[in-house]
Design an enzyme around this catalytic site. Structure first.
Site, short mmCIF file in Angstrom:
data_model
loop_
_atom_site.label_atom_id
_atom_site.label_comp_id
_atom_site.label_asym_id
_atom_site.label_seq_id
_atom_site.Cartn_x
_atom_site.Cartn_y
_atom_site.Cartn_z
N GLU A 1 23.59 17.63 45.26
CA GLU A 1 23.48 18.75 46.21
C GLU A 1 24.39 18.58 47.43
O GLU A 1 23.99 18.83 48.57
CB GLU A 1 22.01 18.93 46.65
CG GLU A 1 21.11 19.38 45.53
CD GLU A 1 19.70 19.75 45.99
OE1 GLU A 1 19.10 20.64 45.37
OE2 GLU A 1 19.21 19.14 46.97
N GLU B 1 17.75 21.50 38.01
CA GLU B 1 16.41 21.28 38.53
C GLU B 1 15.65 22.60 38.54
O GLU B 1 15.89 23.44 39.40
CB GLU B 1 16.43 20.68 39.94
CG GLU B 1 16.99 19.27 40.01
CD GLU B 1 16.90 18.68 41.41
OE1 GLU B 1 16.20 19.27 42.27
OE2 GLU B 1 17.53 17.63 41.64
#
Length: 636
Positions: free
Chosen positions: A201, A277
């Site tokens: 991320e 995710e």
């Protein structure tokens, strides 16, 4: 060429027929029987991104993955959890790799016991699961400092997650060691690792445009040859792109599916779609609710993601536990540290039990499998052991004399810069500061994260992020001012990870004058810490114990040990240790009310139980078959 596709129950065929029209899939049940690690002998190409599809050798492939973190699950239960994953119809395991646990001191690596990454990956292969590895170096994962080692913060100019020389030099040395273990486990070397994630991320952090290319090159230079991925949420996706690396996305609701169908395409064009995710629940913070996500909502979203022609990874499939002091924290408006349980309201519970999510997802993935799914393993038994009453006691003030000479310093030293652990500082636990004062007044300073203030041995209150001043009363005679500071967990996500030093930060002031001449005790509460307290050091438990203190008792087990949950009614805040294993923190503000105690950490016979309690001791420790994670709050 073998082409795989999906045939599903009539209620869901409309969306799939649309995909057929679009040319994404050719309807047929998935037959995974030959596409498993131990049966795929002739390997050349590995996992590839070709057009809209993943290809594994000459077969179109969908990643149906789930996350389990080996470091959050007792090693004795790895097989149980992985078999349950396989029985749910998944084909791929994903796991992070925590740098802070594997290199607790510079150049000293630990891949033993519960940190045996290679054994975990090979066990997944044996069970029939492929592996996507997420080695960081930063992993977030609701871990202390996002999995980065705290000794990096000894450098006052440290800029984490950038190409700052002090950071990249440390990453290079860590990757030299880690990748020597990982490279032989890759697909092209006969192992189960089919893809490797580049950092984590980074688009949401994005402080150095040269950093992600550096991490990509660092992996490739050390022999990583499998497909590389990035992983970002909707806010960071466009900024997390790296040339030659497949972008994937993180999300939770059906409202975000446009990110799959539109935004991801706009960012990287015709590439396989992957939700790296899909959040099956959420983590909890001390003082908040227990977050849950309805199982019907999970099934609806997973079905929609697959119907969109996307691969998926369930984060988490099984969350496990933040044993010890590994939990992280968030600090946007307020500082909030994560609870010990990483149950996450995941597909399996913290103790590995089945949930409604598991049953619904097993039916779903079973409906698109060309072969019957293996039967789910039996549940592990739980035991409500008899209550335990501590019989021995050692106050913190009495314990200090067994800890050796304190560190002496004119000014306070933060935890990371203490001259302990071979010059690597202290990573976790508590730190005690002492100095002498001769007057009353207003005490002020910056305490990270929570400091209990004592005049001699009398507690007068707490300092933390919100309370930065406290009145010190006038006491006749020699007065010792003490501050017991707890590292409740370093921030794991956000822009301020460079500022995560713990303890007293800067000077401590009394009436605006800096205090000096400190005695500092490192209370890391490792196994070696307790080895200093032989039985002769303890005394019988008094009617009114002086706190903070350690309490010692024994749990007698006559049969094969089973899992149980420890309940601390009447206790306020502290840490529990069983046979030298740190179960983690408890705190009566909740939401979590029980601590998970794995059966393999117990033995038949006598088990040593130590409780460190900060403020109020209860009469006994209770054991229950049922976890109590707090009042539920549905995620919206």
């Amino acid at each position: 060429m073998t082409t795989w596709s999906l045939r599903r129950r009539p209620a869901r065929t409309l969306g799939l027929l649309l995909l057929v029209v679009l040319g994404f899939l050719v309807l047929r049940r998935l037959d995974w029987s030959t596409l498993v690690p131990l049966r795929l002998r002739h390997r050349q190409l590995g996992l590839q991104a070709k057009g809209w599809n993943f290809m594994l050798e000459d077969s179109t492939f969908w990643i149906f993955g789930g996350s389990i973190h080996y470091f959050r699950v007792p090693r004795e239960y790895w097989r149980d959890r992985l078999l349950k994953m396989k029985a749910c119809g998944l084909n791929t395991l994903t796991t992070y790799v925590p740098w802070n646990l594997h290199e607790p001191e510079r150049g000293k690596f630990d891949f033993s016991g519960n940190l045996d990454l290679e054994a975990f990956v090979l066990m997944a292969a044996e069970i029939g699961l492929w592996v996507i590895l997420r080695p960081g170096p930063y992993i977030c994962s609701e871990m202390d400092l996002g999995g980065l080692p705290s000794w990096l913060l000894q450098d006052p100019g440290m800029r984490l997650r950038t190409t700052y020389k002090g950071f990249t030099e440390a990453v290079d040395l860590y990757f030299d060691h880690l990748m020597s273990r990982v490279v032989p486990l890759q697909y092209k070397r006969g192992g189960p690792i089919i893809a490797v994630q580049v950092e984590n991320e980074y688009g949401s952090y994005n402080k150095d445009p040269a950093y992600m290319p550096y991490v990509k090159k660092a992996l490739e230079d050390r022999g990583i040859v499998e497909l590389l991925l990035t992983s970002d949420n909707k806010d960071g996706l466009s900024k997390g792109i790296v040339q030659g690396v497949l972008a994937t996305i993180n999300l939770q609701s059906t409202h975000e599916l446009q990110l799959l169908t539109t935004f991801l395409f706009n960012v990287q064009g015709t590439q396989p779609k992957m939700v790296m995710e899909y959040w099956t629940g959420w983590f909890d913070s001390w003082g908040g609710p227990h977050n849950i996500l309805d199982s019907s909502e999970v099934l609806k979203t997973v079905s929609a993601i697959v119907d969109a022609g996307s691969s998926i990874n369930l984060y988490m499939f099984h969350g496990g536990t933040n044993f010890g002091f590994m939990n992280g924290a968030m600090h946007f408006h307020d500082y909030k540290s994560d609870v010990t349980s990483y149950d996450y309201d995941a597909v399996l519970t913290e103790a590995g039990d089945y949930t409604a999510k598991y049953m619904k997802l097993r039916d779903f993935f079973g409906s698109i499998s060309g072969i019957p799914l293996p039967p789910p393993p039996d549940l592990l038994p739980k035991m409500p052991y008899e209550p335990l009453t501590p019989v021995l006691y050692l106050s913190l003030w009495d314990a200090l004399k067994y800890l050796g000479e304190p560190i002496k310093s004119e000014k306070p030293i933060n935890m990371e810069n203490l001259p302990v652990n071979g010059g690597n500082g202290q990573s976790f636990g508590y730190i005690l500061y002492e100095t002498s004062i001769t007057s009353s007044g207003i005490l002020s300073g910056h305490v990270h994260d929570r400091g209990q203030v004592f005049v001699n041995t009398v507690s007068i209150g707490f300092l933390d992020y919100k309370t930065t001043k406290i009145a010190v009363p006038l006491i006749q005679g020699y007065t010792v001012l003490r501050i017991l500071v707890e590292n409740r967990g370093r921030v794991n996500y956000g822009e301020n990870i460079d500022d995560q030093r713990k303890g007293l930060i800067g000077n401590l002031y009394l009436n605006d004058s800096p205090l000096k001449n400190f005695r500092i005790y490192s209370l890391d509460m490792k196994k070696s810490f307790f080895q200093r307290f032989g039985l002769d050091k303890w005394s019988s438990l008094p009617e009114t114990p002086t706190l903070p203190a350690f309490f010692l008792g024994s749990l007698s087990i006559s049969s094969t040990p089973c899992d149980t949950f420890l309940k601390l009614e009447g206790w306020e805040k502290g840490v529990v240790f069983i046979n030298g294993q740190n179960l983690g923190r408890y705190w009566n503000i909740g939401p979590q009310k029980t601590l998970y105690l794995p059966g393999p950490w117990l033995s038949s016979g006598i088990n040593q139980v130590i409780v460190f309690e900060e403020t109020m001791a209860g009469p006994a420790l209770q054991f229950t078959e049922t976890p109590h994670l707090g009042r539920n709050q549905y995620i919206k």
